[in-house]
Scaffold this active site. Structure first.
Site, short mmCIF file in Angstrom:
data_model
loop_
_atom_site.label_atom_id
_atom_site.label_comp_id
_atom_site.label_asym_id
_atom_site.label_seq_id
_atom_site.Cartn_x
_atom_site.Cartn_y
_atom_site.Cartn_z
N GLY A 11 0.86 -1.17 0.00
CA GLY A 11 0.00 0.00 0.00
C GLY A 11 0.90 1.22 0.00
O GLY A 11 1.64 1.43 0.95
N GLY A 14 2.30 7.57 -1.06
CA GLY A 14 2.93 8.73 -1.67
C GLY A 14 3.81 9.45 -0.66
O GLY A 14 4.29 10.54 -0.93
N GLY A 15 3.98 8.85 0.50
CA GLY A 15 4.84 9.44 1.52
C GLY A 15 6.20 8.74 1.54
O GLY A 15 6.40 7.76 0.83
N CYS A 102 -10.09 2.10 10.43
CA CYS A 102 -9.66 2.11 9.02
C CYS A 102 -8.71 0.95 8.77
O CYS A 102 -8.78 0.28 7.74
CB CYS A 102 -8.98 3.44 8.71
SG CYS A 102 -8.30 3.53 7.04
N CYS A 198 -6.81 9.59 8.40
CA CYS A 198 -6.32 8.77 7.31
C CYS A 198 -7.25 8.86 6.10
O CYS A 198 -8.45 8.62 6.22
CB CYS A 198 -6.25 7.33 7.81
SG CYS A 198 -5.31 6.26 6.77
#
Length: 373
Positions: A11, A14-15, A102, A198
RNA sequence: UGGGGUGUCGCCAAGCGGUAAGGCACGGGACUUUGACUCCCGCAUCCGUAGGUUCGACUCCUGCCACCCCAG
């Protein structure tokens, strides 16, 4: 020979963290598939859709590492399984933690199912946590970098979920993660850490909730039953909160700050108090549903440490099981333990599990002068 | 309109002739994959108003205005 490599679905947000997770998995020879999840369809306060930028970073990093990348959308699942609960809790006057849910419902359920559908050997994420997979099962351990440890958010996961999880950066310090990203020339090396809910991101909390829940303004009262001010709606406040009350400079006051110490849902009253008083503390709590990563509690009654909010230091407690729930007694009174938040249990570095807090046993019950109870 | 008192940042409040403390609130930032707490920074060129005295006044004097209290 490509077929010999185990496939891992990662997963990627983009960090930096997930970028380095990708880097490490790739170096370890796995067949890595980067997948970007888009689970929220709205723009942020500035009308910017940061997910576009994030996806750009996923693309750049993936390209740099030579791994394929995809995107999936679990917005519907997120709304149905996480966001609806989030709103219900606020409506009930509690302070939920959507991110714990989540992980249980989206990342390690919907997304995990998706990954398994791709015949992946495991689902990896950039969480700061460690897994110890033994014959009897998987144990969840705190990250090496305790300042970034995210086991609090993973405490609701089950054996089945953890057995298929991988946390590649759990053994690294944040500094090392950035250094590795820098060394590999990843564009996310210096990207600021993301915060906020999140998938939803940093928001002006009040404005955000206002879009979903009707506001019912009311009075703020003190322990004498005196009206001190007005509140914009009980759901906008949480226990122990100071900012946003707008109360200052009362002639008869002590000059200290005011804090939220309770809510009277019936009368739509926010109960506030000046200074850090005993009413702000509790001696224990009750949780109706607690889950244990091992599948069951270590004993009917046991001592361990606990966190009542993310990033709080561990507190010594004693847990006593009652069916699916438990009561927890604190060794020392704790400040602003809040229903809806998760209590997460630890035995040393091992995260035992946890559950949402339902009620607290106050150090000093709130008694409003001139009111029944 | 007889007497007394008070008017300093949104609120509370120092200052009593030497060039506007502090607290709360608020704003910004740090921290942070919840919401908080916490921490840091900022926040009255101006002291009800108009004059006067003085090298110099929020601090002294005078007028006016506002509010409060006690009086009948």
């Amino acid at each position: 020979m490509k077929d010999d490599k185990a496939r891992i679905v990662l997963g990627m947000s983009g960090g930096v963290d997930s970028s380095v997770a990708a880097l490490l998995l790739k170096e370890q020879g796995y067949d890595v598939l980067a997948v970007y999840m888009k689970n929220w369809e709205e723009e942020d306060d500035e009308g910017v859709c940061t997910s576009t930028e994030d996806y750009e970073d996923v693309r750049r990093v993936s390209d740099a590492l030579g791994i394929p990348y995809y995107t999936v959308n679990f917005a519907r699942e997120y709304r149905e399984r996480v966001f609806s609960y989030f709103l219900e809790e606020y409506e009930a006057g509690r302070t939920p933690n959507p991110d714990v849910l989540c992980n249980c419902e989206i990342k390690f359920r919907a997304f995990l199912d998706f990954a398994m559908g791709l015949e992946a050997a495991a689902l990896a994420t950039g969480h700061y946590a460690r897994l110890e997979k033994q014959g009897e099962g998987a144990r969840l351990l705190r990250a090496v970098d305790l300042t970034k440890d995210q086991t609090y958010f993973l405490a609701g996961l089950t054996q089945a979920q953890l057995q298929r999880a991988m946390f590649p950066i759990g053994g690294l310090y944040k500094k090392e993660v950035r250094r590795l990203a820098e060394a590999a020339g990843l564009t996310t090396a210096r990207k600021k850490d993301s915060t906020g809910i999140c998938f939803i991101g940093e928001r002006n909390f009040k404005r955000f909730l206002m879009q979903y829940l009707p506001a019912q303004p009311g009075d703020m009262i003190d322990l004498n039953g005196k009206v001190i001010g007005r509140h914009d709606g009980l759901m906008y406040y949480t226990l122990g909160q100071r900012r946003g009350l707008g109360i200052g400079g009362r002639a008869e006051g002590s000059g200290e700050s005011w804090f939220v110490i309770g809510k009277d849902m019936e009368r739509n009253l926010l109960i506030v108090q000046q200074g850090e008083q005993e009413e702000l503390y509790s001696l224990g709590l009750g949780a109706e549903k607690v889950s244990f990563i091992a599948g069951q509690p270590p004993a009917a009654s046991f001592a361990c440490t606990a966190k009542f909010r993310y990033r709080q230091s561990d507190q010594a407690v004693r847990v006593t099981m009652h069916g699916a729930g438990c009561t927890i007694d604190f060794d020392r009174p704790q400040r602003a333990v809040t229903p809806g938040q998760w209590v997460v249990l630890y035995d040393g570095d091992v995260c035992l599990g946890g559950g949402p807090i339902d009620e607290t046993r106050p150090l000093k019950p709130i008694r409003i002068a001139g009111r029944a109870q």
